[in-house]
Enzyme design. Structure first.
Site, PDB file in Angstrom:
ATOM      1  N   LYS A 100       0.864  -1.190   0.000  1.00  0.00           N
ATOM      2  CA  LYS A 100       0.000   0.000   0.000  1.00  0.00           C
ATOM      3  C   LYS A 100       0.888   1.223   0.000  1.00  0.00           C
ATOM      4  O   LYS A 100       1.811   1.337   0.818  1.00  0.00           O
ATOM      5  CB  LYS A 100      -0.890   0.001   1.266  1.00  0.00           C
ATOM      6  CG  LYS A 100      -1.830   1.202   1.319  1.00  0.00           C
ATOM      7  CD  LYS A 100      -3.080   0.951   0.500  1.00  0.00           C
ATOM      8  CE  LYS A 100      -3.874   2.214   0.196  1.00  0.00           C
ATOM      9  NZ  LYS A 100      -3.399   2.949  -1.015  1.00  0.00           N
ATOM     10  N   GLN A 121       7.190   3.806   3.907  1.00  0.00           N
ATOM     11  CA  GLN A 121       5.780   3.414   3.927  1.00  0.00           C
ATOM     12  C   GLN A 121       5.560   2.142   4.754  1.00  0.00           C
ATOM     13  O   GLN A 121       4.516   1.986   5.397  1.00  0.00           O
ATOM     14  CB  GLN A 121       5.303   3.198   2.480  1.00  0.00           C
ATOM     15  CG  GLN A 121       3.799   3.298   2.300  1.00  0.00           C
ATOM     16  CD  GLN A 121       3.286   4.726   2.216  1.00  0.00           C
ATOM     17  OE1 GLN A 121       3.854   5.540   1.518  1.00  0.00           O
ATOM     18  NE2 GLN A 121       2.211   5.024   2.932  1.00  0.00           N
ATOM     19  N   LYS A 124       5.394   3.458   8.366  1.00  0.00           N
ATOM     20  CA  LYS A 124       4.223   4.320   8.529  1.00  0.00           C
ATOM     21  C   LYS A 124       2.954   3.471   8.604  1.00  0.00           C
ATOM     22  O   LYS A 124       2.115   3.633   9.490  1.00  0.00           O
ATOM     23  CB  LYS A 124       4.144   5.270   7.332  1.00  0.00           C
ATOM     24  CG  LYS A 124       2.990   6.242   7.374  1.00  0.00           C
ATOM     25  CD  LYS A 124       2.775   6.941   6.029  1.00  0.00           C
ATOM     26  CE  LYS A 124       4.024   7.597   5.516  1.00  0.00           C
ATOM     27  NZ  LYS A 124       3.750   8.477   4.338  1.00  0.00           N
ATOM     28  N   LYS A 136       5.434   1.727  -3.072  1.00  0.00           N
ATOM     29  CA  LYS A 136       5.378   3.082  -3.653  1.00  0.00           C
ATOM     30  C   LYS A 136       5.660   2.975  -5.132  1.00  0.00           C
ATOM     31  O   LYS A 136       6.321   2.044  -5.579  1.00  0.00           O
ATOM     32  CB  LYS A 136       6.438   3.975  -3.005  1.00  0.00           C
ATOM     33  CG  LYS A 136       6.173   5.456  -3.156  1.00  0.00           C
ATOM     34  CD  LYS A 136       5.214   5.945  -2.094  1.00  0.00           C
ATOM     35  CE  LYS A 136       4.831   7.389  -2.289  1.00  0.00           C
ATOM     36  NZ  LYS A 136       4.125   7.912  -1.100  1.00  0.00           N
ATOM     37  N   GLY A 175      -2.588   8.344  -4.332  1.00  0.00           N
ATOM     38  CA  GLY A 175      -1.908   9.546  -4.818  1.00  0.00           C
ATOM     39  C   GLY A 175      -0.662   9.892  -4.019  1.00  0.00           C
ATOM     40  O   GLY A 175      -0.386   9.329  -2.969  1.00  0.00           O
ATOM     41  N   ASP A 176       0.092  10.825  -4.553  1.00  0.00           N
ATOM     42  CA  ASP A 176       1.243  11.444  -3.882  1.00  0.00           C
ATOM     43  C   ASP A 176       1.507  12.705  -4.712  1.00  0.00           C
ATOM     44  O   ASP A 176       0.584  13.202  -5.394  1.00  0.00           O
ATOM     45  CB  ASP A 176       2.454  10.493  -3.857  1.00  0.00           C
ATOM     46  CG  ASP A 176       3.559  10.947  -2.895  1.00  0.00           C
ATOM     47  OD1 ASP A 176       3.439  10.697  -1.687  1.00  0.00           O
ATOM     48  OD2 ASP A 176       4.532  11.593  -3.342  1.00  0.00           O
ATOM     49  N   THR A 220      -4.393  13.639   5.106  1.00  0.00           N
ATOM     50  CA  THR A 220      -2.976  13.769   5.473  1.00  0.00           C
ATOM     51  C   THR A 220      -2.733  15.083   6.204  1.00  0.00           C
ATOM     52  O   THR A 220      -2.094  15.115   7.263  1.00  0.00           O
ATOM     53  CB  THR A 220      -2.084  13.659   4.220  1.00  0.00           C
ATOM     54  OG1 THR A 220      -2.477  12.516   3.477  1.00  0.00           O
ATOM     55  CG2 THR A 220      -0.626  13.564   4.599  1.00  0.00           C
ATOM     56  N   ASN A 251      -1.981  19.049  -1.872  1.00  0.00           N
ATOM     57  CA  ASN A 251      -2.988  18.354  -1.075  1.00  0.00           C
ATOM     58  C   ASN A 251      -2.690  18.430   0.431  1.00  0.00           C
ATOM     59  O   ASN A 251      -3.562  18.802   1.224  1.00  0.00           O
ATOM     60  CB  ASN A 251      -3.068  16.894  -1.540  1.00  0.00           C
ATOM     61  CG  ASN A 251      -3.991  16.068  -0.678  1.00  0.00           C
ATOM     62  OD1 ASN A 251      -3.550  15.415   0.264  1.00  0.00           O
ATOM     63  ND2 ASN A 251      -5.277  16.127  -0.944  1.00  0.00           N
ATOM     64  N   SER A 387      -6.872   5.871   3.598  1.00  0.00           N
ATOM     65  CA  SER A 387      -6.924   4.974   2.432  1.00  0.00           C
ATOM     66  C   SER A 387      -7.354   3.577   2.865  1.00  0.00           C
ATOM     67  O   SER A 387      -8.140   2.906   2.175  1.00  0.00           O
ATOM     68  CB  SER A 387      -5.546   4.879   1.764  1.00  0.00           C
ATOM     69  OG  SER A 387      -5.323   5.945   0.883  1.00  0.00           O
TER      70      SER A 387
END
Ligand code: NDP
Ligand code: 2IT
Length: 455
Positions: A100, A121, A124, A136, A175-176, A220, A251, A387
């Site tokens: 993820k 990630q 996290k 990622k 997204g990123d 976020t 964002n 998410s």
């Protein structure tokens, strides 16, 4: 700007050899080295408590992605010219759940950057307490200045290869930088067409009308501010009346500004890669959103339209005196000099909205000065956590309202704070959220890897 390998602090002997292997195997990946070094530097006490993690080679396995995919992304622009970009998906760890993590479209994207993001990630996602592994991806494509049709063709070509590597039980991108709901929409459409499946949970960050979760867009930025609230609450303080500097105007930045303002703080800055604006009366969010989300314009426009606001071309947003700093643009954007300036101006709290925005030297400055410092893998975990809430809703065909979703996010951020804060105490580094977040996350991932055998 990144430290070279020789500039890193020495590590405990138990982990130095792992780091040496990483740097020898992939010598040209400075961001990846930086992210690995930070984790290895923190987790020595966990390894002392759990020699079985060392015996099972958990670290050696964890620093090597389970799978790395690189692929060609050809597309044709509006003038009929062919372009070829490079796409990536790094499936780093599935010990806790399907891979993820987001997709980044930015010209600076390379293997080192995607690997550092994928590595971060893992930890996290572990901190959120949800069943999600780490991954990622992205491409060295620059969406700036492209027409909608060009972005659509790029996204379709990107998905034309990515689809075979993902799935709601396998790998769930989101997204990123450079990837928002427009890009997720184009990619979801192509995935659905190629696979002939309406597999709603294959991507997150979808539009609310077609499987997207309430609060994912805001999550976020809101989450980072909730984390700041938790840190301040430990000291009997709140955000009320605090001056806040936020970098970026995408964002994460927009919704950090929104929540900080709702909680009584005054956010006085925003930036993009051209410079920053200072607005002493508090950022006008409606104007910022109009310029950035609707017009996709440059930050100078804000100062042109807002009386009293100033635009500083090419300057550092961290020159602004504030109580709270929220870097929310990109990696290594807050360096040694910026940290000294912020500390000199009396900053009290630094919360990483972006991934690894603070250089190691700058983190040291903050920690030595007693500034409350929250690493991104804890503070910006609200995005991926929401998410995972989107995945749950997709799987169960439920829909939760805004207030319920925001409350879930608030609870998750309180749990992430609690886990990081108490892990720091348990491992003799009270108040050090870097050690706390790394140790808490590593314990969870390593325990799962140990239980699941050498694979
Ligand atoms: P966006 O694309 O929405 O916004 C990025 C912002 O940062 C823009 O203002 C952009 O300016 C600026 N920026 C990006 N790269 C650079 C650069 N090299 N130099 C200067 N400014 C730059 O991205 P997000 O807000 O989604 O992401 C921001 C950060 O937060 C990233 O580090 C991301 O990894 C992290 N993050 C994002 C999450 C999410 O849910 N979206 C979740 C957790 C972390 P310009 O337009 O001029 O490039
Ligand atoms: O860095 C991140 O956590 C993200 N870009 C969000 C990832 C996600 O899967 O929502």
């Amino acid at each position: 700007m990144n430290p070279t390998t020789s500039e890193f602090h020495p590590l405990a002997p138990s982990v130095q050899s792992v780091f040496d292997t990483v740097t020898a195997r992939d010598p040209h990946e400075p961001e990846f080295h930086q992210a690995v070094h930070e984790v290895l530097h923190s987790i020595a006490p966990v390894l002392e408590k759990h020699p079985e993690f060392v015996e099972a080679g958990v670290l050696e396995r964890l620093v090597e992605p389970e799978r790395q995919v690189m692929f060609r992304v050809p597309w044709i622009d509006d003038a009929g010219r062919l372009h070829v970009n490079r796409g990536y998906r790094i499936q780093f760890s599935s010990a806790l759940g399907p891979y993820k993590g987001g997709l980044r479209f930015h010209p600076s994207v390379n293997l080192s950057i995607i690997k550092f993001l994928g590595f971060e990630q893992i930890f996290k996602n572990a901190l959120t307490g949800q069943g999600i592994g780490g991954g990622k991806g992205g491409a060295d494509f620059d969406p700036h200045g492209k027409s909608d049709a060009e972005v659509m063709r790029f996204c379709q070509s990107f998905m034309n290869e990515l689809f075979r590597h993902i799935g709601e039980q396998t790998d769930v991108p989101a997204g990123d930088i450079g990837v928002g709901s427009r890009e997720i929409g184009y990619m979801f459409g192509m995935y659905r067409k190629i696979t002939n499946r309406h597999e709603t949970g294959v991507l997150t960050g979808k539009g609310i009308g077609w499987g997207g979760a309430q609060v994912r867009t805001e999550a976020t930025g809101y989450g980072a501010v909730f984390f700041a609230q938790e840190m301040l609450a430990v000291h009997g303080e709140s955000l009320e009346g605090k001056r806040v500097a936020v970098s970026g105007s995408g964002n994460v930045a927009i919704y950090a500004i929104e929540k900080a303002t709702q909680l009584g703080a005054r956010a006085v800055t925003a930036s993009d890669s051209s410079g920053y604006v200072v607005d002493e009366s508090g950022i006008d969010l409606a104007l910022l959103r109009q310029i950035k989300e609707v017009e996709r314009g440059r930050i100078v426009e804000y100062a042109r339209r807002r009386p009293g606001a100033r635009f500083i071309e090419g300057g550092s947003v961290w020159e602004t005196p504030v109580d709270v700093a929220i870097p929310a643009a990109t990696q290594n954007e807050l360096d040694f000099d910026s940290a000294e300036t912020l500390v000199g101006n009396g900053v009290r709290v630094v919360v990483e909205g972006a991934n690894m925005p603070t250089t190691p030297e700058a983190v040291e400055i903050f920690q030595r000065a007693g500034v409350l410092f929250a690493p991104g893998k804890a503070a910006n975990a609200g995005g991926v956590a929401t998410s995972a809430l989107e995945m749950s809703q997709n799987a169960s065909r439920q829909r939760w309202g805004f207030a319920e979703s925001e409350q879930r996010l608030r609870d998750i951020m309180a749990d992430v704070h609690h886990a990081s804060f108490y892990a720091a105490e348990r491992f003799d580094a009270p108040g050090d959220y870097v050690v706390g977040a790394n140790c808490a996350a590593f314990e969870r991932v390593a325990s799962a890897m140990l239980a699941q055998g050498v694979i």
